[in-house]
Write a protein that holds these residues in place. Structure first.
Motif, PDB file in Angstrom:
ATOM      1  N   ARG A 115      48.609   5.998  17.052  1.00 24.84           N
ATOM      2  CA  ARG A 115      47.467   6.866  17.359  1.00 24.84           C
ATOM      3  C   ARG A 115      47.279   6.988  18.870  1.00 24.84           C
ATOM      4  O   ARG A 115      46.904   8.044  19.388  1.00 24.84           O
ATOM      5  N   LEU A 116      47.598   5.891  19.578  1.00 21.05           N
ATOM      6  CA  LEU A 116      47.438   5.872  21.041  1.00 21.05           C
ATOM      7  C   LEU A 116      48.683   6.420  21.744  1.00 21.05           C
ATOM      8  O   LEU A 116      48.789   6.352  22.976  1.00 21.05           O
ATOM      9  N   GLY A 117      49.632   6.953  20.962  1.00 18.46           N
ATOM     10  CA  GLY A 117      50.788   7.613  21.573  1.00 18.46           C
ATOM     11  C   GLY A 117      51.975   6.709  21.837  1.00 18.46           C
ATOM     12  O   GLY A 117      52.919   7.097  22.523  1.00 18.46           O
ATOM     13  N   PHE A 118      51.946   5.481  21.301  1.00 17.87           N
ATOM     14  CA  PHE A 118      53.050   4.548  21.517  1.00 17.87           C
ATOM     15  C   PHE A 118      53.887   4.431  20.254  1.00 17.87           C
ATOM     16  O   PHE A 118      53.411   3.927  19.230  1.00 17.87           O
ATOM     17  N   ASP A 119      55.123   4.902  20.283  1.00 11.89           N
ATOM     18  CA  ASP A 119      56.029   4.783  19.134  1.00 11.89           C
ATOM     19  C   ASP A 119      56.918   3.551  19.336  1.00 11.89           C
ATOM     20  O   ASP A 119      57.721   3.512  20.266  1.00 11.89           O
ATOM     21  N   PRO A 120      56.805   2.537  18.477  1.00 15.71           N
ATOM     22  CA  PRO A 120      57.522   1.273  18.703  1.00 15.71           C
ATOM     23  C   PRO A 120      59.041   1.363  18.523  1.00 15.71           C
ATOM     24  O   PRO A 120      59.749   0.433  18.919  1.00 15.71           O
ATOM     25  N   SER A 121      59.519   2.438  17.941  1.00 13.71           N
ATOM     26  CA  SER A 121      60.952   2.553  17.646  1.00 13.71           C
ATOM     27  C   SER A 121      61.802   2.337  18.902  1.00 13.71           C
ATOM     28  O   SER A 121      61.597   2.981  19.937  1.00 13.71           O
ATOM     29  N   ARG A 122      62.775   1.414  18.792  1.00 11.00           N
ATOM     30  CA  ARG A 122      63.715   1.073  19.872  1.00 11.00           C
ATOM     31  C   ARG A 122      63.023   0.567  21.143  1.00 11.00           C
ATOM     32  O   ARG A 122      63.571   0.701  22.238  1.00 11.00           O
ATOM     33  N   THR A 152      54.702  -8.924  13.815  1.00 16.32           N
ATOM     34  CA  THR A 152      56.168  -9.007  13.957  1.00 16.32           C
ATOM     35  C   THR A 152      56.868  -8.257  12.831  1.00 16.32           C
ATOM     36  O   THR A 152      57.777  -7.455  13.056  1.00 16.32           O
ATOM     37  N   MET A 153      56.403  -8.484  11.612  1.00 21.87           N
ATOM     38  CA  MET A 153      57.031  -7.809  10.481  1.00 21.87           C
ATOM     39  C   MET A 153      56.855  -6.310  10.554  1.00 21.87           C
ATOM     40  O   MET A 153      57.789  -5.545  10.305  1.00 21.87           O
ATOM     41  N   ALA A 154      55.652  -5.885  10.886  1.00 19.02           N
ATOM     42  CA  ALA A 154      55.397  -4.442  10.933  1.00 19.02           C
ATOM     43  C   ALA A 154      56.236  -3.786  12.029  1.00 19.02           C
ATOM     44  O   ALA A 154      56.779  -2.692  11.843  1.00 19.02           O
ATOM     45  N   LEU A 155      56.370  -4.465  13.187  1.00 16.73           N
ATOM     46  CA  LEU A 155      57.176  -3.907  14.275  1.00 16.73           C
ATOM     47  C   LEU A 155      58.659  -3.902  13.894  1.00 16.73           C
ATOM     48  O   LEU A 155      59.388  -2.952  14.209  1.00 16.73           O
ATOM     49  N   ALA A 156      59.106  -4.947  13.191  1.00 16.37           N
ATOM     50  CA  ALA A 156      60.501  -5.003  12.754  1.00 16.37           C
ATOM     51  C   ALA A 156      60.817  -3.820  11.839  1.00 16.37           C
ATOM     52  O   ALA A 156      61.871  -3.183  11.953  1.00 16.37           O
ATOM     53  N   LEU A 157      59.861  -3.500  10.962  1.00 13.32           N
ATOM     54  CA  LEU A 157      60.076  -2.383  10.030  1.00 13.32           C
ATOM     55  C   LEU A 157      60.038  -1.035  10.745  1.00 13.32           C
ATOM     56  O   LEU A 157      60.456  -0.024  10.197  1.00 13.32           O
ATOM     57  N   GLU A 158      59.530  -1.018  11.984  1.00 10.68           N
ATOM     58  CA  GLU A 158      59.518   0.211  12.792  1.00 10.68           C
ATOM     59  C   GLU A 158      60.758   0.276  13.687  1.00 10.68           C
ATOM     60  O   GLU A 158      60.822   1.094  14.606  1.00 10.68           O
ATOM     61  N   SER A 159      61.711  -0.638  13.466  1.00  7.50           N
ATOM     62  CA  SER A 159      62.965  -0.642  14.217  1.00  7.50           C
ATOM     63  C   SER A 159      62.777  -0.790  15.726  1.00  7.50           C
ATOM     64  O   SER A 159      63.322  -0.004  16.511  1.00  7.50           O
ATOM     65  N   VAL A 160      62.014  -1.798  16.119  1.00  6.93           N
ATOM     66  CA  VAL A 160      61.958  -2.122  17.550  1.00  6.93           C
ATOM     67  C   VAL A 160      63.338  -2.630  17.968  1.00  6.93           C
ATOM     68  O   VAL A 160      64.145  -3.064  17.127  1.00  6.93           O
ATOM     69  N   SER A 213      60.657  -6.914  31.340  1.00  6.91           N
ATOM     70  CA  SER A 213      61.584  -5.931  30.760  1.00  6.91           C
ATOM     71  C   SER A 213      61.073  -5.358  29.433  1.00  6.91           C
ATOM     72  O   SER A 213      61.824  -4.705  28.710  1.00  6.91           O
ATOM     73  N   SER A 214      59.783  -5.623  29.107  1.00  9.21           N
ATOM     74  CA  SER A 214      59.243  -5.156  27.819  1.00  9.21           C
ATOM     75  C   SER A 214      58.519  -3.824  27.948  1.00  9.21           C
ATOM     76  O   SER A 214      58.023  -3.464  29.030  1.00  9.21           O
ATOM     77  N   ASP A 215      58.451  -3.110  26.836  1.00  9.54           N
ATOM     78  CA  ASP A 215      57.626  -1.903  26.749  1.00  9.54           C
ATOM     79  C   ASP A 215      56.235  -2.227  26.210  1.00  9.54           C
ATOM     80  O   ASP A 215      55.282  -1.491  26.433  1.00  9.54           O
ATOM     81  N   LEU A 216      56.157  -3.344  25.449  1.00 10.47           N
ATOM     82  CA  LEU A 216      54.896  -3.699  24.781  1.00 10.47           C
ATOM     83  C   LEU A 216      54.696  -5.202  24.859  1.00 10.47           C
ATOM     84  O   LEU A 216      55.603  -5.973  24.531  1.00 10.47           O
ATOM     85  N   LEU A 217      53.504  -5.606  25.289  1.00  8.98           N
ATOM     86  CA  LEU A 217      53.114  -7.019  25.275  1.00  8.98           C
ATOM     87  C   LEU A 217      51.976  -7.177  24.271  1.00  8.98           C
ATOM     88  O   LEU A 217      50.926  -6.533  24.413  1.00  8.98           O
ATOM     89  N   VAL A 218      52.201  -8.016  23.246  1.00  6.20           N
ATOM     90  CA  VAL A 218      51.185  -8.217  22.209  1.00  6.20           C
ATOM     91  C   VAL A 218      50.571  -9.598  22.367  1.00  6.20           C
ATOM     92  O   VAL A 218      51.292 -10.604  22.393  1.00  6.20           O
ATOM     93  N   ASN A 219      49.232  -9.627  22.475  1.00  5.68           N
ATOM     94  CA  ASN A 219      48.528 -10.901  22.614  1.00  5.68           C
ATOM     95  C   ASN A 219      47.916 -11.313  21.288  1.00  5.68           C
ATOM     96  O   ASN A 219      46.955 -10.707  20.819  1.00  5.68           O
ATOM     97  N   SER A 220      48.463 -12.369  20.691  1.00  4.92           N
ATOM     98  CA  SER A 220      47.898 -12.885  19.445  1.00  4.92           C
ATOM     99  C   SER A 220      47.327 -14.279  19.662  1.00  4.92           C
ATOM    100  O   SER A 220      47.172 -15.056  18.716  1.00  4.92           O
ATOM    101  N   MET A 267      52.658  -1.408  27.849  1.00 11.24           N
ATOM    102  CA  MET A 267      51.425  -1.325  27.065  1.00 11.24           C
ATOM    103  C   MET A 267      51.035  -2.744  26.670  1.00 11.24           C
ATOM    104  O   MET A 267      51.906  -3.537  26.279  1.00 11.24           O
ATOM    105  N   VAL A 268      49.734  -3.063  26.767  1.00  8.96           N
ATOM    106  CA  VAL A 268      49.256  -4.407  26.426  1.00  8.96           C
ATOM    107  C   VAL A 268      48.242  -4.304  25.287  1.00  8.96           C
ATOM    108  O   VAL A 268      47.253  -3.563  25.399  1.00  8.96           O
ATOM    109  N   ALA A 269      48.503  -5.020  24.201  1.00  9.77           N
ATOM    110  CA  ALA A 269      47.678  -4.863  22.992  1.00  9.77           C
ATOM    111  C   ALA A 269      47.204  -6.207  22.458  1.00  9.77           C
ATOM    112  O   ALA A 269      47.980  -7.155  22.362  1.00  9.77           O
ATOM    113  N   ASP A 270      45.913  -6.271  22.096  1.00 13.65           N
ATOM    114  CA  ASP A 270      45.389  -7.432  21.372  1.00 13.65           C
ATOM    115  C   ASP A 270      45.698  -7.273  19.887  1.00 13.65           C
ATOM    116  O   ASP A 270      45.529  -6.183  19.324  1.00 13.65           O
ATOM    117  N   ALA A 271      46.144  -8.362  19.266  1.00 18.20           N
ATOM    118  CA  ALA A 271      46.425  -8.315  17.828  1.00 18.20           C
ATOM    119  C   ALA A 271      45.261  -8.885  17.019  1.00 18.20           C
ATOM    120  O   ALA A 271      45.037  -8.491  15.886  1.00 18.20           O
TER     121      ALA A 271
END
Lengths: 271, 271
Positions: free
Chosen positions: B97-104, B120-128, B176-183, B207-211
């Protein structure tokens, strides 16, 4: 209608609460009563047929619930379930709101199902002078006979059981009554007869009240309305018992006028 | 916050439904799951710790629920209970929704509690492209290791586990990341270090995201905001998973913009 009535009232009162229906079978009754003691539920209503069975799973009963064996309202307090019956008291509360004080009045009651029994007990506790109950084929469940016997002993009320077949006696009882309570479902032939004879039997001071909690008023009450008599509807009685439940559960005063205004509009007789 | 979010949404949608909290202990979990199959309940959410135990009482699991062993959403259909996990998919749905497509994309994840695993599972299924997961003392539950192993095999994703103690590697991964997830919950010392070093480590495109589903944003995300980076909050993620639940339960589209407008306002960092 109870979910709509309570939700509307909670909204008006600013109470953070919801009232939602669950379709609970008799075989699940014990487990939901046990669960409701622990899940943060404030209280609940119990419908037919569960209201006749739920008492055995509760920790405490109000005197009226104990006497009748029927519990329609439960409050959960400190992990204990306390059973009440608000059907009869709600009926009486509505009569009083309409200006009718049952004390020392003569009452005729048509039908003696669960609601008839609840109304009988509530009226007995208000010290009516007499209660003449008419039933079909003099059939009445043993538990109800026991209950009447105890009321006679405890409250000293004159309660008489009659058969609908004795139509002359029915007419005599109504003619000398202050209150006629209809607890019959529509379609009873004795109702048709009574409606036709009402102008001859009903005295000017008679109040005619539906006990059953249907949205429609009965043809009997409609006839009384047309004759200019005082009447009470089943929906008003339902709302009055809902107010008693909210008092038990939350200690609040339901905004009865507002709820009556929203839901109390009767829909014409249920022909 | 879920009762408030869903009630607001049902109202907007004109749905005749309520969402109410029950405080259900593990010892009552089986009986309530059994009861909910029969009481006219459409579906429900399951919180911690019940979400890890409920699967054994359900009749069917979605692939993600099966893989993770955690069920936060159940739908009742024809007397059967079907378990879902909407936590991870909700997180991803919010990123999109925020314009970030996790693919690759390359992802660094801080912490690996239940929410970290779901993400992790949801991102894996999006083919990161890759997932670098940092945990404390390399401690990770065996069930989660199993799950990662299965993800590696099934989805062919490169998932690496690291220890927070290897701070240099953490910085390299983030750089070297596109996304940093804080859990991580607030108060972790590694977070304080990262926040101080953020200007040197965080690239412009990160992009930095709270989980975690807290109303407050983390100091880490607040720091990223101040640097002008794209961010995602936990409350947005909670709302996105609520929308998935409503889709599962009722087949409706939650009015997300309206709900975000009402509840999505973040409250500043949780210092």
């Amino acid at each position: 209608m109870s979910p709509a009535i309570h939700t509307y009232s909670y909204d008006k009162l600013g109470l953070n609460a919801v009232y939602a229906p669950f379709d609970v079978g008799l075989d699940q009754l014990e487990s939901i009563v046990e669960g409701f003691k622990h899940w943060g539920v404030v209280g609940y209503n119990v419908g037919i047929p569960n209201k006749f069975e739920v008492a055995q799973y509760l920790d405490e009963l109000s005197p009226v619930a104990e006497l009748s064996g029927a519990v329609n309202c439960v409050k959960v307090e400190n992990g204990r379930s306390v059973g009440y019956n608000t059907d009869g008291p709600g009926f009486v509360s509505n009569l009083k709101r309409l200006g009718f004080d049952p004390s020392r009045k003569r009452v005729t009651l048509l039908g003696f199902d669960e609601m008839g029994l609840a109304v009988t007990m509530a009226l007995a506790l208000e010290s009516v002078e007499s209660l003449d109950v008419f039933v079909r084929n003099a059939f009445i469940e043993e538990s109800a006979v026991d209950c009447i016997q105890r009321l006679r002993l405890q409250e000293g009320i004159c309660i008489n059981l009659h058969d609908f077949a004795d139509y002359e006696e029915l007419c005599d009882c109504i003619a000398s009554s202050d209150l006629l309570v209809n607890s019959l479902r529509p379609g009873s032939s004795v109702l048709d007869e009574l409606i036709a004879d009402a102008p001859a039997i009903f005295s000017d001071g008679l109040m005619v009240a539906d006990a059953v909690h249907t949205r429609e008023i009965s043809e009997l009450v409609e006839q009384a309305k047309q004759m200019g008599l005082k009447t009470a509807s089943g929906i008003e009685s339902l709302i009055a018992q809902a107010a008693l439940c909210e008092k038990i559960w939350f200690g609040v005063e339901m905004p009865i006028d507002s709820v009556l205004n929203r839901f109390g509009g009767v829909l014409g007789s249920n022909k």
